[in-house]
Design an enzyme around this catalytic site. Structure first.
Site, PDB file in Angstrom:
ATOM      1  N   LYS A  27       0.827  -1.211   0.000  1.00  0.00           N
ATOM      2  CA  LYS A  27       0.000   0.000   0.000  1.00  0.00           C
ATOM      3  C   LYS A  27       0.868   1.272   0.000  1.00  0.00           C
ATOM      4  CE  LYS A  27      -3.997  -2.255   0.579  1.00  0.00           C
ATOM      5  NZ  LYS A  27      -3.533  -3.668   0.592  1.00  0.00           N
TER       6      LYS A  27
HETATM    7  C1  LIG Z   1      -4.121  -4.785   0.215  1.00  0.00           C
HETATM    8  C2  LIG Z   1      -3.299  -5.995   0.157  1.00  0.00           C
HETATM    9  C3  LIG Z   1      -3.542  -6.999  -0.775  1.00  0.00           C
HETATM   10  C4  LIG Z   1      -4.713  -6.937  -1.735  1.00  0.00           C
HETATM   11  O1  LIG Z   1      -4.525  -5.942  -2.725  1.00  0.00           O
HETATM   12  P1  LIG Z   1      -5.780  -5.401  -3.541  1.00  0.00           P
HETATM   13  O2  LIG Z   1      -5.259  -4.280  -4.361  1.00  0.00           O
HETATM   14  O3  LIG Z   1      -6.776  -4.946  -2.519  1.00  0.00           O
HETATM   15  O4  LIG Z   1      -6.286  -6.535  -4.353  1.00  0.00           O
HETATM   16  C5  LIG Z   1      -2.709  -8.092  -0.809  1.00  0.00           C
HETATM   17  N1  LIG Z   1      -1.684  -8.211   0.067  1.00  0.00           N
HETATM   18  C6  LIG Z   1      -1.426  -7.269   0.983  1.00  0.00           C
HETATM   19  C7  LIG Z   1      -0.308  -7.480   1.933  1.00  0.00           C
HETATM   20  C8  LIG Z   1      -2.205  -6.124   1.054  1.00  0.00           C
HETATM   21  O5  LIG Z   1      -1.927  -5.199   1.959  1.00  0.00           O
END
Ligand SMILES: *Cc1c(COP(=O)(O)O)cnc(C)c1O
Length: 495
Positions: A112
């Protein structure tokens, strides 16, 4: 001519990128999509020589066309700096025949950060460009990682406040500790009694609440979203796929235009949608492999064409993927419906009502580039152990879900393509699950003993983000019911 963005549900005027970033979600509840996906205008030979920041500019300028070069470069410089613990920002690690694209080198050690370190700058620039004088209130629902990354991105950014709702019993202890120790006078963190979908639904309701909007405007506030539905998050995520391919090409790991597969551990469908956009920009991506955990609503969707959220919500060891409504899928549905907003709005109304919808055969035929599968909890744990024992490389639970699904894809299809697995979190973020997978003797260790042990067995340094929370005081201890979210927001804003 500026690239314009319009709602996947049709109403409202098309808007420029900066306006779409400010609004987050369209007024009709739809998501903003660009009128077309621009083609990369640099050759792979040129991209192969570029830094992460230079690549970011080349990709983002094509989407955020109403930003000046200076504005965009300033946002990029402020975002991708020494907050990341490696100059290359998103390194590739080769292990057991696949390339792990490590997207966890930012402030909160999960992917993120890739988007949320730039979003505050894109937002404040967008506000300036549109003569917005209100204070921007970021409202976010998190399954764990978004919350902390958004808090870290927005903390003490002038002209902004941020409120984060997380499911009280639905995040890892380290995720929770990371959030409740967040500094910054403009930050507010609240645990809700409910799961992530409750938090997300509650946030969506608040965004759509006209009465609240009016009360806030009177006091000089307006909402914006840091959730992955904001186009200001999606666009920066396209960058690392282009960058990863360019690195593989520069290092002679792929020939010119050689197709690669991309495997993405998926929750809200933002990360894999960014890969899909990268493919549509002309990046030679073959299969988009969508990996789910036991909440396998997307796997079922790719199998049958029916999206059905009416099922038990399972808490897994990959909590950031514990999601039954993948919001960003709406952008794909809109597209495969032939950019038909009315048709898409119909599906979304069905989802809202019955909790399910079925796409047409024509639409399903357009999903041929996607492959979906899922990993059980046992398979995920076994993969972490197996990869560690074979190579010494330790992956987190989310990445392990992707690695399992990659194995299943290979067994079923065996196209032999070079493959990039999106590695979405540091193993230090999910230490207990990771260490338990490696050896059951770790059961009795405390969280921080596990951190030190992980460092020892993997030969990697404990990330700064983890060192910091060892001793940090808890600054947020608010809890609320899911129907109290509005009151919580009003209280924080003093309205
Ligand atoms: C948010 C997240 C995901 C999922 O990603 P999306 O874009 O919501 O599909 C997968 N792994 C981790 C560690 C995340 O923080």
């Amino acid at each position: 001519m500026d690239l314009l963005y319009r709602s996947t549900r049709g109403s409202g005027q098309p808007v420029k990128a900066s306006q779409a970033i400010l609004k987050g979600l369209s007024e009709d509840g739809g998501l903003f999509v660009p009128d077309q996906i621009p083609a990369l205008d640099k050759s792979m030979d040129e991209l192969a020589k570029m830094s992460y920041q230079e690549t970011a500019y080349e990709v983002m300028k094509l989407f955020l066309t109403d930003f000046t070069e200076e504005e965009l470069k300033e946002c990029i410089t402020k975002a991708y700096d020494s907050k990341f613990d490696t100059e290359v920002i998103a390194p590739l690690a080769e292990a057991d025949g696949a390339y792990y694209l490590e997207l966890f080198h930012g402030a909160t050690i999960a992917f993120k950060d890739m988007a949320l370190s730039i979003l505050p700058h894109l937002l404040t620039t967008s506000a300036r460009k549109n003569q917005v004088e209100n204070e921007i209130v970021i409202l976010t629902a998190t399954s764990g990682d978004t919350g902390k990354a958004a808090l870290a991105g927005f903390a003490d950014v002038e002209g902004t406040r941020i409120i984060v709702f997380y499911p009280k019993n639905g995040v890892s202890p380290i995720q929770e500790k990371q959030m409740v120790t967040q500094k910054g006078d403009n930050t507010y963190v609240v645990g809700i009694h409910g799961n992530f979908d409750d938090a997300q639904t509650g946030v969506k309701k608040l965004f759509a609440d006209k009465e609240l909007e009016g009360e806030m405007a009177q006091k000089g506030f307006q909402f914006s979203s840091a959730n992955s539905i904001n186009i200001g998050r999606l666009v920066p995520q396209i960058v690392y796929y282009v960058y990863a391919y360019a690195r593989l090409y520069a290092e002679g790991k792929v020939a010119k235009d050689e197709p690669v597969n991309v495997v993405v551990p998926t929750g809200n469908f933002g990360n894999i949608l960014a890969a899909f956009y990268a493919k549509n920009m002309g990046l030679p991506i073959a299969k988009l492999i969508c990996a789910s955990n036991d909440n396998k609503v997307l796997y079922d969707f790719f199998q049958t064409g029916e999206y059905d959220k009416n099922r038990e919500f399972v808490l897994t060891t990959s909590p950031s993927m514990d999601i039954l409504i993948s919001s960003n899928l709406e952008r794909l549905i809109y597209r495969i419906a032939g950019n038909d907003a009315e048709k898409n709005a119909g599906f979304m109304a069905e989802l809202n009502g019955d909790g399910k919808y079925s796409i047409t055969d024509d639409m399903k035929a357009q999903l041929a580039d996607f492959y979906g599968n899922y990993a059980t909890e046992t398979e995920t744990a076994e993969k972490i152990k197996e990869l560690y024992e074979k190579t010494g490389y330790v992956i987190d639970t989310h990445t392990a879900v992707a690695a399992v699904v990659y194995d299943k894809y290979k067994a079923a299809n065996g196209d032999g393509n070079t493959t990039v697995i999106a590695s979405t979190a540091s193993p230090y973020k999910f230490t207990r699950s990771v260490m338990n997978a490696i050896d059951s003797k770790y059961d009795s260790y405390t969280d921080f003993e596990l951190v030190d042990e992980l460092s020892r067995i993997s030969g990697t340094e404990v990330p700064k983000a983890i060192e910091e929370i060892r001793t940090a005081p808890v600054l947020h201890d608010h809890i609320c019911e899911k129907d109290e979210m509005k009151d919580v927001v009003k209280k924080f804003l003093g309205i």
